[in-house]
Design an enzyme around this catalytic site. Structure first.
Site, PDB file in Angstrom:
ATOM      1  CG  HIS A   5      46.508  53.578  28.212  1.00 27.04           C
ATOM      2  ND1 HIS A   5      46.548  52.307  27.687  1.00 27.04           N
ATOM      3  CD2 HIS A   5      47.085  54.383  27.290  1.00 27.04           C
ATOM      4  CE1 HIS A   5      47.141  52.340  26.508  1.00 27.04           C
ATOM      5  NE2 HIS A   5      47.475  53.585  26.241  1.00 27.04           N
ATOM      6  CG  HIS A  41      44.839  52.391  20.589  1.00 25.21           C
ATOM      7  ND1 HIS A  41      45.547  51.425  19.902  1.00 25.21           N
ATOM      8  CD2 HIS A  41      45.752  53.035  21.358  1.00 25.21           C
ATOM      9  CE1 HIS A  41      46.820  51.486  20.247  1.00 25.21           C
ATOM     10  NE2 HIS A  41      46.975  52.460  21.127  1.00 25.21           N
TER      11      HIS A  41
END
Length: 272
Positions: A5, A41
């Site tokens: 991830h 992110h």
């Protein structure tokens, strides 16, 4: 598929491969003209992770190509699937097609090496907004216009906003997608989530609907990982790949599950 991830820096690709993944997910940010610019992110992100790693998109794709081209000195045989987590919520709905065109141009140039012995990995275009279905159309039409429709065999799709499954299916119908579909379900590792929707997605997959595979995110605990496997998922996204690797060795799972390899087609629903 063990999906690492938030792998947004080039050095993290090798780090997560060393931790035992065969798939990685990364975040794609767009500028105001719907150009994919960098992997990033930002805050907030999962608990216990740094949210601020980034690379320019072209550099990141080039690094992926090196690691998935047999014969390259950086080649990683086990890296077989990517998830492009596209942050298109920063765009207007009418920019989705353009975003798809721009994604295709970048991937064709930097990952597929302009159609000349590029990277071999499969990948999923993950879209966070059902209204952005035209991104798929823009991507497909651009690759076809370059004379390389066969490259679309490597491309799958996912709507990642935990929408109702029938609404997801309607979005695919609008752009004529009938296969290569993964359905994600999940939430940040900071919060608990029931597996009700995962179970609905698995049921739809097994009934021969448009969904071919289901993955769950983000499972970092042993208990959550077991629950996801018990629900019958095909992939688990995690910050801690060793947890899933450990669970797969347990008696309850070692004869039921194995790590996917390149010969396993990620667009074909598994039939036991």
């Amino acid at each position: 598929w063990i999906m690492g991830h938030m792998v947004n820096a080039i050095w993290q690709i090798d780090q997560f491969m060393d931790l035992g993944v065969n798939s990685i997910e990364f975040d794609i940010n767009f500028d105001k003209s719907a150009n994919p610019i960098y992997t990033y992110h930002g805050v907030p992100c999962d608990c216990f992770r740094s949210c601020l790693k980034w690379e320019y998109f072209g550099d990141f794709l080039t690094a992926l190509r090196h690691r998935t081209t047999p014969g390259d000195k950086l080649y990683k045989e086990k890296l077989i699937l990517f998830v492009f987590d596209m942050k298109t919520n920063s765009l207007y709905d009418n920019q989705a097609y353009t975003a798809g065109v721009n994604m295709a141009n970048n991937i064709f140039k930097y990952y597929w090496n302009n159609g000349n012995n590029g990277g071999r990995s499969y990948f999923i275009l993950s879209i966070p907004n059902l209204n952005h279905y035209n991104l798929i159309k823009g991507f497909q039409e651009t690759i076809k216009s370059k004379g390389h429709p066969e490259l679309l065999e490597k491309v799958g799709y996912d709507f990642s906003a935990n929408d109702d499954i029938p609404d997801v299916e309607k979005a695919y119908q609008k752009v004529g997608v009938t296969g290569h579909v993964w359905q994600s379900d999940g939430i940040t590792n900071c919060l608990p989530r029931t597996l009700t929707r995962v179970q609905a997605a698995v049921k739809e997959r097994d009934s021969g609907g448009v969904i071919n595979k289901v993955y769950y995110w983000t499972a970092d605990k042993y208990s959550t990982t077991r629950d996801a496997l018990d629900a019958g998922v095909d992939g688990i996204m995690t910050n801690y790949p060793y947890v899933l690797n450990d669970v797969l060795k347990e008696n309850a799972y070692k004869n039921k599950f194995r790590l996917a390899n390149y010969e396993d087609n990620p667009w074909v629903t598994f039939k036991p």
